[in-house]
Design a protein around this motif. Sequence first.
Motif, PDB file in Angstrom:
ATOM      1  N   ARG A  96      -3.451  -0.343  11.884  1.00 61.66           N
ATOM      2  CA  ARG A  96      -3.936   0.996  11.516  1.00 61.66           C
ATOM      3  C   ARG A  96      -5.338   1.218  12.071  1.00 61.66           C
ATOM      4  NH1 ARG A  96      -4.595   3.003   5.641  1.00 61.66           N
ATOM      5  NH2 ARG A  96      -3.198   1.443   4.800  1.00 61.66           N
ATOM      6  N   GLU A  97      -6.138   0.154  12.127  1.00 65.55           N
ATOM      7  CA  GLU A  97      -7.509   0.302  12.631  1.00 65.55           C
ATOM      8  C   GLU A  97      -7.544   0.361  14.154  1.00 65.55           C
ATOM      9  OE1 GLU A  97      -9.300  -3.052  10.722  1.00 65.55           O
ATOM     10  OE2 GLU A  97      -9.364  -2.047   8.776  1.00 65.55           O
TER      11      GLU A  97
ATOM     12  N   GLY B 137       1.721  -4.434   8.863  1.00 64.27           N
ATOM     13  CA  GLY B 137       1.210  -3.100   8.569  1.00 64.27           C
ATOM     14  C   GLY B 137       2.116  -1.993   9.077  1.00 64.27           C
TER      15      GLY B 137
ATOM     16  N   GLU C 201       0.813  -1.222   0.000  1.00 61.48           N
ATOM     17  CA  GLU C 201       0.000   0.000   0.000  1.00 61.48           C
ATOM     18  C   GLU C 201       0.850   1.278   0.000  1.00 61.48           C
ATOM     19  OE1 GLU C 201      -3.977  -1.151   2.507  1.00 61.48           O
ATOM     20  OE2 GLU C 201      -2.112  -1.069   3.643  1.00 61.48           O
TER      21      GLU C 201
ATOM     22  N   ALA D 225      -5.229   3.217   1.771  1.00 62.01           N
ATOM     23  CA  ALA D 225      -5.636   1.816   2.009  1.00 62.01           C
ATOM     24  C   ALA D 225      -6.080   1.129   0.721  1.00 62.01           C
ATOM     25  CB  ALA D 225      -6.777   1.794   3.017  1.00 62.01           C
TER      26      ALA D 225
ATOM     27  N   TYR E 156      -6.771  -5.396   1.650  1.00 62.07           N
ATOM     28  CA  TYR E 156      -6.195  -5.599   2.981  1.00 62.07           C
ATOM     29  C   TYR E 156      -7.182  -5.341   4.124  1.00 62.07           C
ATOM     30  CZ  TYR E 156      -1.574  -6.244   0.962  1.00 62.07           C
ATOM     31  OH  TYR E 156      -0.506  -6.740   0.263  1.00 62.07           O
ATOM     32  N   ALA E 157      -8.395  -4.881   3.800  1.00 65.86           N
ATOM     33  CA  ALA E 157      -9.369  -4.572   4.865  1.00 65.86           C
ATOM     34  C   ALA E 157      -9.595  -5.816   5.724  1.00 65.86           C
ATOM     35  CB  ALA E 157     -10.678  -4.102   4.243  1.00 65.86           C
TER      36      ALA E 157
ATOM     37  N   ALA F 225      -4.079  -4.637   8.436  1.00 61.81           N
ATOM     38  CA  ALA F 225      -4.991  -3.522   8.714  1.00 61.81           C
ATOM     39  C   ALA F 225      -5.258  -3.340  10.199  1.00 61.81           C
ATOM     40  CB  ALA F 225      -6.303  -3.744   7.967  1.00 61.81           C
TER      41      ALA F 225
END
Length: 280
Positions: free
Chosen positions: A210-211, A144, A94, A197, A201-202, A207
């Motif tokens: 980052r989430e 990530g 990403e 994003a 990758y969700a 992820a």
Amino acid sequence: MAKTWFITGTSSGFGRHLSELLLERGDRVAATLRNPSRLDALAEKYGDRLWVRELDVTDTAAMRRVVDEAFADLGRIDVIISNAGYGLLGAAEELRDDQIDRQLATNLVAPIQLARAVTPHLRAQGGGRFLQVSSMGGHLTFPGFSMYHTSKWGVEGFFDSFAKEVAPFGILTTLIEPGVIGTDFFEPGGSSDIAPAMEIYAGSPAAWFREGVTDPKAMPGDPIRTAQAMIDVGDAENPPNRQLLGSDAYVAIRDAMAERMRVFESGLDLARTADRDGAS
Ligand SMILES: NC(=O)c1ccc[n+]([C@@H]2O[C@H](COP(=O)([O-])OP(=O)(O)OC[C@H]3O[C@@H](n4cnc5c(N)ncnc54)[C@H](OP(=O)(O)O)[C@@H]3O)[C@@H](O)[C@H]2O)c1
């Protein structure tokens, strides 16, 4: 006796707390940062005990100039703290090329160049201290966050070797390895950079970091106590070459190292097959 400290990245977080704590106790601080006006209130309060210069640590020529000027103006500098740095969140795929370049320029190349720039001065004055702010992320990894880890693992390798080169000149280095501490580093909209994003990758391991990064106040480490602990290392008669800060750093690194040893040991029989006959 009052000491003189040279610190990078003093606008916020550890760099700012270090500057405030040191000035408060009567020491002299050479503070460098990208936007010097952020220290106006401190300059007013502490007068010439605070020496301030604009410095983007990715500008190596400027860094050499500022270092030379600091030693020329202040004479002896007892402790250098290479602190400036930030995080870069996102899966490797990403990340944009310029994000990778800036992360490595700031977190890896700049500390190396700072160490090289101060060495002749520290040698000339008969020694000194160099504290490099690394991270528990210099010993373990989260998905990530690969470029941040690359920078901190790189810094760990450089300073591990550099320490042995400069110890004979009385230059003592310490890698400072904090755990998760609630500074602007993790603040939403704070200093960390975030890759655009990709949908694929969700919800994946890349992820979750980052989430999951949300409230700095919910993080285990206290920024002011962390800064004070760094000062304690700078003051120590026999400083360690590595200092963890935060119980989370100890637990996470202990587990990561145990896992690495487990993997090495499980591959030992195969490792030995590469030996020449008769080698021990
Ligand atoms: N907080 C944690 O949990 C944690 C854990 C382990 C290690 N660390 C390390 O601790 C160090 C300080 O971070 P922090 O937690 O105090 O975060 P912070 O509050 O975001 O502070 C980072 C500082 O670095 C400066 N900086 C970034 N890029 C720079 C550049 N190119 N030139 C000069 N200064 C630059 C920032 O200045 P600007 O205001 O100009 O952006 C800011 O002063 C970093 O090396 C970080 O990797 C932090």
